[in-house]
Design a protein around this motif. Structure first.
Motif, mmCIF file in Angstrom:
data_model
loop_
_atom_site.group_PDB
_atom_site.id
_atom_site.type_symbol
_atom_site.label_atom_id
_atom_site.label_comp_id
_atom_site.label_asym_id
_atom_site.label_seq_id
_atom_site.Cartn_x
_atom_site.Cartn_y
_atom_site.Cartn_z
ATOM 1 N N ALA A 43 -21.653 5.738 5.797
ATOM 2 C CA ALA A 43 -23.824 5.532 5.565
ATOM 3 C C ALA A 43 -23.800 6.100 4.174
ATOM 4 C CB ALA A 43 -24.321 5.767 6.681
ATOM 5 N N GLU A 44 -24.867 5.703 3.489
ATOM 6 C CA GLU A 44 -25.339 5.860 2.725
ATOM 7 C C GLU A 44 -26.619 5.775 2.568
ATOM 8 O OE1 GLU A 44 -23.406 7.643 -0.991
ATOM 9 O OE2 GLU A 44 -24.285 5.514 -1.451
ATOM 10 N N ARG A 45 -27.698 6.581 1.712
ATOM 11 C CA ARG A 45 -29.032 6.386 1.627
ATOM 12 C C ARG A 45 -30.180 7.691 1.332
ATOM 13 N NH1 ARG A 45 -28.652 5.136 7.408
ATOM 14 N NH2 ARG A 45 -28.990 7.587 8.274
ATOM 15 N N ASN A 46 -30.629 6.938 0.172
ATOM 16 C CA ASN A 46 -31.534 8.297 -0.929
ATOM 17 C C ASN A 46 -30.638 8.992 -1.631
ATOM 18 O OD1 ASN A 46 -34.110 6.824 -0.155
ATOM 19 N ND2 ASN A 46 -33.150 8.000 2.066
ATOM 20 N N ALA A 47 -29.447 8.889 -2.055
ATOM 21 C CA ALA A 47 -28.197 9.540 -2.418
ATOM 22 C C ALA A 47 -28.375 8.644 -4.372
ATOM 23 C CB ALA A 47 -27.010 9.238 -1.938
ATOM 24 N N VAL A 48 -28.581 10.203 -5.433
ATOM 25 C CA VAL A 48 -28.236 9.601 -6.434
ATOM 26 C C VAL A 48 -27.177 10.687 -6.851
ATOM 27 C CG1 VAL A 48 -28.875 9.732 -8.756
ATOM 28 C CG2 VAL A 48 -29.867 8.570 -7.161
ATOM 29 N N GLY A 49 -25.949 10.470 -7.270
ATOM 30 C CA GLY A 49 -24.910 11.025 -7.460
ATOM 31 C C GLY A 49 -23.916 11.508 -6.335
ATOM 32 N N GLY A 50 -23.211 12.471 -6.670
ATOM 33 C CA GLY A 50 -22.523 12.891 -5.119
ATOM 34 C C GLY A 50 -21.498 12.139 -5.209
ATOM 35 N N GLU A 51 -20.237 11.100 -6.366
ATOM 36 C CA GLU A 51 -19.401 10.806 -7.024
ATOM 37 C C GLU A 51 -18.414 11.424 -6.919
ATOM 38 O OE1 GLU A 51 -21.366 10.806 -9.043
ATOM 39 O OE2 GLU A 51 -22.753 9.073 -9.634
ATOM 40 N N SER A 52 -17.132 10.740 -6.460
ATOM 41 C CA SER A 52 -15.673 11.405 -5.630
ATOM 42 C C SER A 52 -15.381 11.783 -7.888
ATOM 43 C CB SER A 52 -15.115 9.952 -5.473
ATOM 44 O OG SER A 52 -15.567 10.502 -3.906
ATOM 45 N N ARG A 53 -14.478 12.654 -7.563
ATOM 46 C CA ARG A 53 -13.764 13.164 -8.946
ATOM 47 C C ARG A 53 -12.402 13.989 -8.475
ATOM 48 N NH1 ARG A 53 -15.570 17.555 -11.112
ATOM 49 N NH2 ARG A 53 -15.966 16.595 -13.120
ATOM 50 N N PHE A 54 -11.565 12.117 -9.126
ATOM 51 C CA PHE A 54 -10.433 12.992 -9.259
ATOM 52 C C PHE A 54 -9.937 13.194 -10.138
ATOM 53 C CE2 PHE A 54 -11.689 8.779 -5.812
ATOM 54 C CZ PHE A 54 -11.221 9.512 -5.108
ATOM 55 N N LEU A 55 -8.161 13.501 -9.942
ATOM 56 C CA LEU A 55 -7.689 14.214 -11.432
ATOM 57 C C LEU A 55 -6.215 14.253 -11.002
ATOM 58 C CD1 LEU A 55 -6.842 15.113 -14.213
ATOM 59 C CD2 LEU A 55 -7.684 17.415 -13.174
ATOM 60 N N HIS A 56 -6.008 13.004 -11.677
ATOM 61 C CA HIS A 56 -3.773 12.711 -11.760
ATOM 62 C C HIS A 56 -3.440 13.945 -12.196
ATOM 63 C CE1 HIS A 56 -0.364 11.149 -12.157
ATOM 64 N NE2 HIS A 56 -0.469 10.183 -10.691
ATOM 65 N N LEU A 57 -2.764 14.514 -12.660
ATOM 66 C CA LEU A 57 -2.101 15.689 -12.889
ATOM 67 C C LEU A 57 -1.434 15.243 -14.026
ATOM 68 C CD1 LEU A 57 0.580 17.840 -9.622
ATOM 69 C CD2 LEU A 57 -2.351 17.699 -10.861
ATOM 70 N N ASP A 58 -0.964 13.963 -14.037
ATOM 71 C CA ASP A 58 -0.488 13.648 -15.883
ATOM 72 C C ASP A 58 -1.707 13.632 -16.290
ATOM 73 O OD1 ASP A 58 2.185 13.959 -14.332
ATOM 74 O OD2 ASP A 58 2.737 12.183 -14.314
ATOM 75 N N VAL A 98 0.500 -1.881 -0.125
ATOM 76 C CA VAL A 98 0.040 0.190 0.032
ATOM 77 C C VAL A 98 0.250 1.027 -0.043
ATOM 78 C CG1 VAL A 98 -2.146 -1.042 0.526
ATOM 79 C CG2 VAL A 98 -0.203 0.097 2.219
ATOM 80 N N ASN A 99 2.339 1.333 0.484
ATOM 81 C CA ASN A 99 3.030 2.914 0.582
ATOM 82 C C ASN A 99 3.397 2.636 -0.569
ATOM 83 O OD1 ASN A 99 3.905 3.795 3.107
ATOM 84 N ND2 ASN A 99 3.519 2.073 3.828
ATOM 85 N N GLY A 100 3.586 1.512 -1.739
ATOM 86 C CA GLY A 100 4.108 1.025 -3.114
ATOM 87 C C GLY A 100 2.895 2.341 -3.614
ATOM 88 N N ILE A 101 2.427 1.579 -3.492
ATOM 89 C CA ILE A 101 1.013 2.110 -3.998
ATOM 90 C C ILE A 101 1.029 3.414 -4.332
ATOM 91 C CG2 ILE A 101 -1.454 2.391 -5.065
ATOM 92 C CD1 ILE A 101 -2.154 -0.741 -3.969
ATOM 93 N N VAL A 102 0.694 4.256 -3.209
ATOM 94 C CA VAL A 102 1.057 5.255 -2.683
ATOM 95 C C VAL A 102 1.423 6.548 -3.526
ATOM 96 C CG1 VAL A 102 0.451 7.362 -0.980
ATOM 97 C CG2 VAL A 102 -0.600 5.179 -1.274
ATOM 98 N N LYS A 103 3.314 5.927 -2.777
ATOM 99 C CA LYS A 103 4.275 7.145 -3.660
ATOM 100 C C LYS A 103 4.622 5.930 -5.615
ATOM 101 C CE LYS A 103 6.205 6.121 0.741
ATOM 102 N NZ LYS A 103 7.652 5.267 2.011
ATOM 103 N N ASP A 104 4.195 5.741 -5.696
ATOM 104 C CA ASP A 104 4.107 5.253 -7.373
ATOM 105 C C ASP A 104 3.336 6.728 -8.478
ATOM 106 O OD1 ASP A 104 3.934 4.558 -9.773
ATOM 107 O OD2 ASP A 104 4.215 2.944 -9.136
ATOM 108 N N ARG A 105 3.588 7.427 -8.712
ATOM 109 C CA ARG A 105 3.056 8.265 -9.805
ATOM 110 C C ARG A 105 2.750 7.372 -10.626
ATOM 111 N NH1 ARG A 105 3.661 13.994 -9.782
ATOM 112 N NH2 ARG A 105 2.917 14.977 -11.400
ATOM 113 N N GLN A 106 2.760 6.658 -11.075
ATOM 114 C CA GLN A 106 1.811 5.931 -12.067
ATOM 115 C C GLN A 106 0.409 5.803 -11.536
ATOM 116 O OE1 GLN A 106 1.955 4.923 -15.199
ATOM 117 N NE2 GLN A 106 3.913 6.528 -15.068
ATOM 118 N N HIS A 107 0.690 5.057 -10.912
ATOM 119 C CA HIS A 107 -0.428 5.020 -9.324
ATOM 120 C C HIS A 107 -0.933 5.734 -8.293
ATOM 121 C CE1 HIS A 107 -0.835 1.727 -11.814
ATOM 122 N NE2 HIS A 107 0.003 1.222 -11.058
ATOM 123 N N GLY A 108 -0.603 5.956 -7.732
ATOM 124 C CA GLY A 108 -0.874 7.161 -6.335
ATOM 125 C C GLY A 108 -2.504 6.369 -5.866
ATOM 126 N N GLY A 109 -2.724 6.353 -6.214
ATOM 127 C CA GLY A 109 -4.025 5.660 -4.952
ATOM 128 C C GLY A 109 -4.254 4.053 -4.917
#
Ligand SMILES: [Fe+2]
Length: 309
Positions: free
Chosen positions: A174-189, A80-91
């Motif tokens: 928890a989540e109830r009666n939720a439509v939308g609200g997705e997380s949005r992620f942008l990698h700088l590259d 998990v540390n390797g993934i977070v530090k890896d520029r190709q992935h980072g998450g």
């Protein structure tokens, strides 16, 4: 793009108790699936650790991390540390696979994952190392965090505090009666316009950041938008708390924010209850899509932020 997962992350364990796969919504994010028996053994062993004990005693947070590492295998922390530090992935995302619905178990699991990476920062909004917050139909707060029906614009965390924020973790409780609200992620590259902003005179000039009252942070911090870190080209930005000094700076910031929102690299990622996401805070910006209106809307999230050990 779909960067391959380095073989070293997967090797070295005779009986791997976790698996890695590409996230279905974002081809840089790695989805980690922990063996269910290992998760159950972890949850059983740490159930005796109450959440107040974790809030008061920092070394107990690492005890949970060590217990999780023991059940999931030696390679897990390095992976998990390797993934977070890896520029190709980072998450990465990882979850509890509906093995529990107990919010205290969620806190324990999120704490264990976070402390495999390093110490959690103090969260001034809650007064401890994590914060739980609710998004619902009505809100009278002073920032976008809990406002359901508008776009929570792309940003990094920790802009207005002087301590480093290397990673952030968000877990859905928890989540109830939720439509939308997705997380949005942008990698700088994946941001096609980035060089226009990096090369601009204001791209590396310090900007002033100040937080609103609910954040309980009275400092003001100066930092440039773009800088070099150990992870390469990095960004620090949030539209709500950056204080432009004149119309030229305001127009530049507005243009930058608009470009990130519209970038084809910005992907919406869904997160089931009991799952969490960890992102490298230097080369990802994150935000949230608006929810559809519903008087019964309810979502609860936990956040943690910290540094890499
Ligand atoms: Fe954030």
């Amino acid at each position: 793009m779909n960067a391959p997962l380095p073989a070293a992350w997967l090797a070295g364990n005779d009986e791997p108790r976790f698996q890695l796969s590409a996230h279905p919504d974002h081809d840089r994010i790695v989805h980690v699936t922990i063996d269910r028996d290992a998760l159950l053994a972890f949850l059983h062993e740490v159930r005796k650790v109450d959440v107040q004990n974790l809030e008061y005693v920092p070394f107990m947070r690492y005890e949970l991390a060590s217990t999780l590492a023991r059940h999931v295998g030696d390679d897990f922390a390095a992976t998990v540390n390797g993934i977070v530090k890896d520029r190709q992935h980072g998450g990465f995302t990882v979850g509890l696979q509906e093995l529990t619905a107990d919010a205290d178990d969620f806190v324990r699991f999120g704490t264990a994952i976070g402390h495999l990476l390093g110490p959690g920062n103090h969260d001034a909004m809650s007064g401890t190392y994590y914060a739980r917050f609710v998004v619902k139909h009505t809100d009278n707060s002073d920032s976008y965090l809990r406002q359901a029906y508008r776009l929570f614009t792309m940003h990094t965390d920790g802009t207005f505090v002087s301590e480093a924020t290397d990673w952030l973790l968000m877990m859905k409780f928890a989540e109830r009666n939720a439509v939308g609200g997705e997380s949005r992620f942008l990698h700088l590259d994946d941001w096609e316009d980035i060089h226009r902003f990096v090369c601009h005179r204001l791209g590396t000039k310090p900007f002033l950041y100040k937080a609103p009252g609910s954040k309980n942070v009275s400092d003001s911090v100066e930092r440039p938008l773009f800088f070099q870190s150990e992870f390469g080209l990095s960004i620090s930005f949030i539209d709500q708390f950056v204080q432009p000094r004149n119309r030229e700076e305001a127009a530049f910031l507005n243009d930058l924010s608009t470009s990130m929102e519209a970038s084809p690299g910005t992907r919406e990622v869904s997160l089931p209850v009991g799952d969490l996401v960890v992102l490298n805070n230097y080369f990802y910006v994150h935000g949230r899509a608006p929810f559809e209106k519903n008087a019964s809307l309810f979502r609860e999230l936990m956040r943690q932020r910290g540094t890499l050990a």
